[in-house]
Design a protein around this motif. Structure first.
Motif, PDB file in Angstrom:
ATOM      1  N   SER A 155       0.807  -1.220   0.000  1.00  0.00           N
ATOM      2  CA  SER A 155       0.000   0.000   0.000  1.00  0.00           C
ATOM      3  C   SER A 155       0.839   1.270   0.000  1.00  0.00           C
ATOM      4  CB  SER A 155      -0.938   0.012   1.207  1.00  0.00           C
ATOM      5  OG  SER A 155      -0.202  -0.063   2.416  1.00  0.00           O
ATOM      6  N   LEU A 156       2.128   1.135   0.316  1.00  0.00           N
ATOM      7  CA  LEU A 156       3.007   2.308   0.368  1.00  0.00           C
ATOM      8  C   LEU A 156       4.442   1.831   0.223  1.00  0.00           C
ATOM      9  CD1 LEU A 156       3.077   5.425   0.913  1.00  0.00           C
ATOM     10  CD2 LEU A 156       3.534   4.856   3.302  1.00  0.00           C
ATOM     11  N   LYS A 157       5.224   2.573  -0.552  1.00  0.00           N
ATOM     12  CA  LYS A 157       6.640   2.240  -0.715  1.00  0.00           C
ATOM     13  C   LYS A 157       7.432   3.532  -0.752  1.00  0.00           C
ATOM     14  CE  LYS A 157       9.849   0.391  -4.156  1.00  0.00           C
ATOM     15  NZ  LYS A 157       9.982  -0.112  -5.550  1.00  0.00           N
TER      16      LYS A 157
ATOM     17  N   VAL B 174      -0.974  -4.233   3.428  1.00  0.00           N
ATOM     18  CA  VAL B 174      -2.333  -4.193   3.951  1.00  0.00           C
ATOM     19  C   VAL B 174      -3.092  -5.430   3.487  1.00  0.00           C
ATOM     20  CG1 VAL B 174      -3.211  -2.834   1.995  1.00  0.00           C
ATOM     21  CG2 VAL B 174      -4.420  -2.767   4.183  1.00  0.00           C
ATOM     22  N   ASP B 175      -3.876  -6.018   4.412  1.00  0.00           N
ATOM     23  CA  ASP B 175      -4.808  -7.070   4.039  1.00  0.00           C
ATOM     24  C   ASP B 175      -6.203  -6.654   4.497  1.00  0.00           C
ATOM     25  OD1 ASP B 175      -4.914  -7.607   6.768  1.00  0.00           O
ATOM     26  OD2 ASP B 175      -3.913  -9.566   6.629  1.00  0.00           O
TER      27      ASP B 175
ATOM     28  N   PRO C 233      -8.057  -4.693   0.310  1.00  0.00           N
ATOM     29  CA  PRO C 233      -8.274  -3.292  -0.083  1.00  0.00           C
ATOM     30  C   PRO C 233      -7.049  -2.706  -0.777  1.00  0.00           C
ATOM     31  CG  PRO C 233      -7.931  -3.471   2.293  1.00  0.00           C
ATOM     32  CD  PRO C 233      -8.050  -4.867   1.782  1.00  0.00           C
ATOM     33  N   GLN C 234      -7.287  -1.683  -1.575  1.00  0.00           N
ATOM     34  CA  GLN C 234      -6.188  -1.008  -2.247  1.00  0.00           C
ATOM     35  C   GLN C 234      -5.328  -0.234  -1.258  1.00  0.00           C
ATOM     36  OE1 GLN C 234      -5.177  -0.953  -5.495  1.00  0.00           O
ATOM     37  NE2 GLN C 234      -6.676  -2.540  -5.938  1.00  0.00           N
ATOM     38  N   ASN C 235      -5.962   0.242  -0.208  1.00  0.00           N
ATOM     39  CA  ASN C 235      -5.233   1.049   0.764  1.00  0.00           C
ATOM     40  C   ASN C 235      -6.020   1.119   2.057  1.00  0.00           C
ATOM     41  OD1 ASN C 235      -2.901   2.635   1.351  1.00  0.00           O
ATOM     42  ND2 ASN C 235      -3.005   3.462  -0.727  1.00  0.00           N
TER      43      ASN C 235
END
Length: 201
Positions: free
Chosen positions: A18-20, A41-42, A110-112
């Motif tokens: 979700s974030l890098k 994220v799950d 979810p995407q985020n």
């Protein structure tokens, strides 16, 4: 992800990146190093992982935001709340034994996972806190190349944002994040963007 803890010897989870962050270099008593971090994220939770040295080199080009991976092996430890504002009590340090494999997309993941903060409330946050914001773009600045105190050249780009608290802020994009909003034209339409993991300064 919600069940991960330091007492587990073997674990595997499937989650979306979700974030890098960008790759960053640092210097300490043991010498020079490099690192980057990523959030996973799950359906139930979100956790932060950090990659150092050889692990950073190995996985930086493997991970892409938005894709789903099967992840195993790493050191689970207590969250360092100075650098990590996620609600999960633990975080992961990944090493060269870590296994990361891209898998088919899963629509149940979810995407985020956003926890939005009003721009007007940012003044109450400490320097270094990370926050999520959703706001309208007021202007997009030109990209600039600067030289850091370490002598490294990096690209930056400033973007103006305003939200429904009627407060406005300027956010700086660094490195590969520059240019992500260039296609938007605030002069012709209102564009609302969600930004995850912005660092307060």
């Amino acid at each position: 992800i919600s069940e991960l803890n330091p007492w587990q010897q073997r674990w595997t989870f499937k989650a979306r990146c979700s974030l890098k962050s960008d790759m960053r270099s640092f210097t300490n008593a043991r010498g020079d190093g490099k690192l980057f971090s990523a959030n996973f994220v799950d359906a139930d939770s979100e956790i932060k992982g950090t990659f150092f040295g050889a692990a950073a080199d190995r996985f930086f080009n493997v991970l892409e935001m938005g894709k789903v991976y099967r992840v195993s092996r790493g050191v689970i430890k207590q969250t360092n709340t100075r650098f990590n504002k996620l609600k999960h009590p633990y975080e992961i340090t990944f090493d060269t034994s870590t296994m990361i494999e891209e898998v088919d997309d899963d629509q149940d993941i979810p995407q985020n996972n956003f926890e939005f903060v009003k721009i007007a409330d940012l003044a109450q946050r400490e320097d270094g806190d990370t926050v999520d914001v959703v706001a309208a773009v007021t202007y997009i600045g030109d990209r600039r190349t600067i030289t850091t105190r370490k002598g490294e050249e990096r690209q930056t780009q400033k973007v103006g944002l305003v939200d429904d608290s009627m407060a406005e802020i300027e956010i700086t994009f660094w490195g590969d994040k520059c240019g992500e909003l260039d296609a938007l034209d605030p002069n012709t339409a209102q564009h609302v963007v969600a930004i995850k993991g912005a660092r307060v300064s």
